[in-house]
Scaffold this motif. Structure first.
Motif, PDB file in Angstrom:
ATOM      1  N   LEU A   3      -0.383  -9.354  22.308  1.00 48.88           N
ATOM      2  CA  LEU A   3      -1.775  -9.273  22.742  1.00 48.88           C
ATOM      3  C   LEU A   3      -2.007 -10.441  23.674  1.00 48.88           C
ATOM      4  O   LEU A   3      -2.163 -11.562  23.225  1.00 48.88           O
ATOM      5  N   ASN A   4      -1.981 -10.192  24.974  1.00 50.35           N
ATOM      6  CA  ASN A   4      -2.093 -11.267  25.940  1.00 50.35           C
ATOM      7  C   ASN A   4      -3.544 -11.688  26.057  1.00 50.35           C
ATOM      8  O   ASN A   4      -4.308 -11.202  26.876  1.00 50.35           O
ATOM      9  N   LEU A 116      -7.790   0.204  15.568  1.00 45.66           N
ATOM     10  CA  LEU A 116      -6.751   0.981  16.238  1.00 45.66           C
ATOM     11  C   LEU A 116      -7.046   1.134  17.728  1.00 45.66           C
ATOM     12  O   LEU A 116      -6.154   1.032  18.571  1.00 45.66           O
ATOM     13  N   LEU A 117      -8.316   1.370  18.044  1.00 43.01           N
ATOM     14  CA  LEU A 117      -8.713   1.516  19.438  1.00 43.01           C
ATOM     15  C   LEU A 117      -8.500   0.219  20.200  1.00 43.01           C
ATOM     16  O   LEU A 117      -7.993   0.210  21.334  1.00 43.01           O
ATOM     17  N   GLU A 118      -8.884  -0.910  19.581  1.00 44.09           N
ATOM     18  CA  GLU A 118      -8.739  -2.207  20.235  1.00 44.09           C
ATOM     19  C   GLU A 118      -7.271  -2.573  20.428  1.00 44.09           C
ATOM     20  O   GLU A 118      -6.896  -3.226  21.410  1.00 44.09           O
ATOM     21  N   LEU A 119      -6.418  -2.150  19.483  1.00 43.37           N
ATOM     22  CA  LEU A 119      -5.024  -2.557  19.512  1.00 43.37           C
ATOM     23  C   LEU A 119      -4.122  -1.578  20.264  1.00 43.37           C
ATOM     24  O   LEU A 119      -2.945  -1.861  20.457  1.00 43.37           O
ATOM     25  N   ALA A 120      -4.667  -0.444  20.686  1.00 42.76           N
ATOM     26  CA  ALA A 120      -3.847   0.558  21.384  1.00 42.76           C
ATOM     27  C   ALA A 120      -3.115  -0.022  22.594  1.00 42.76           C
ATOM     28  O   ALA A 120      -1.912   0.223  22.772  1.00 42.76           O
ATOM     29  N   ARG A 125       2.033  -2.008  25.141  1.00 46.87           N
ATOM     30  CA  ARG A 125       2.776  -3.103  25.767  1.00 46.87           C
ATOM     31  C   ARG A 125       4.022  -3.436  24.961  1.00 46.87           C
ATOM     32  O   ARG A 125       5.085  -3.723  25.514  1.00 46.87           O
ATOM     33  N   GLN A 126       3.887  -3.434  23.621  1.00 49.98           N
ATOM     34  CA  GLN A 126       5.034  -3.710  22.772  1.00 49.98           C
ATOM     35  C   GLN A 126       6.114  -2.645  22.963  1.00 49.98           C
ATOM     36  O   GLN A 126       7.301  -2.946  23.035  1.00 49.98           O
TER      37      GLN A 126
END
Length: 217
Positions: A3-4, A116-120, A125-126
């Motif tokens: 998470l940049n 989940l939406l925020e981390l999508a 990227r991962q």
């Protein structure tokens, strides 16, 4: 999971959106969670570095990745399924590594969906990073893989001083060999080549890159 924060959101915004709360500081080599334990949290690296590893059936430690400031780790499936266990181990690589945590058990279903939406974007990227690493392992020789592994760590976790980058993480040649999928002897040889070329200077707990952009030249 990457998470940049610096490029995407401020740290405060991330904490407000995902409800990450201060957890604690870890000593170097101290465990954060263990393989097989019940997963109830996701974790965010506030500062320092974290090693993610797995113990094989033969009892060998397999180092999977090194995480630095702004990166999230844990089991993403826990946001969807109950009773998820950790598949890996995590350890602090630096003294006073500060970790924040997201308590998944306290989230209602609506907040899990929001998380989940925020981390999508982070998950995507991962996935991209994993695919790039696999491509390197398949198509590049050991020398390139070692140099690119070091370059990636420096860009994500190092401090920049003009053209120079200082990476203050203790990594053994064995650790680097796992990340680059080669032997410890090959890493030692390549590190000596880089030092003799004047591209790096290293001690037990830090590596100074003289010009990070020319490490492959």
């Amino acid at each position: 999971m990457n998470l940049n924060i610096k490029k995407q959101q401020t740290e405060e915004e991330v904490h407000q959106c995902l409800m990450f709360t201060p957890f604690r500081k870890f000593k170097k080599s101290e465990g954060i969670y263990i393989q097989g334990g019940l997963c109830n949290h996701l974790y965010l690296v506030k500062n320092g570095a974290v090693k993610i590893s797995r113990i094989s059936e033969k009892g060998d430690e397999l180092i999977l990745q090194i995480l630095t400031e702004g990166e999230i780790f844990g089991e993403w499936d826990r946001l969807i399924y109950p009773d998820v266990i950790f598949k890996d181990n995590s350890f602090a690589l630096t003294q006073n590594t500060c970790i924040y945590r997201l308590d998944i058990t306290s989230l209602i279903d609506q907040m899990k969906s929001r998380a989940l939406l925020e981390l999508a974007p982070t998950i995507l990227r991962q996935k991209s990073r994993v695919e790039k690493r696999h491509e390197l392992l398949l198509k590049k020789d050991a020398s390139f893989r070692i140099r690119e592994t070091l370059r990636d760590l420096a860009l994500r976790g190092g401090s920049k001083f003009g053209d120079e980058v200082l990476l203050k993480i203790w990594l053994s040649h064995e650790d680097i060999s796992h990340l680059a999928d080669t032997s410890r002897q090959t890493v030692t040889k390549e590190m000596n080549v880089l030092r003799n070329q004047g591209k790096i200077y290293y001690t037990r707990d830090r590596i100074l890159f003289r010009d990070i952009n020319n490490i492959h030249s």
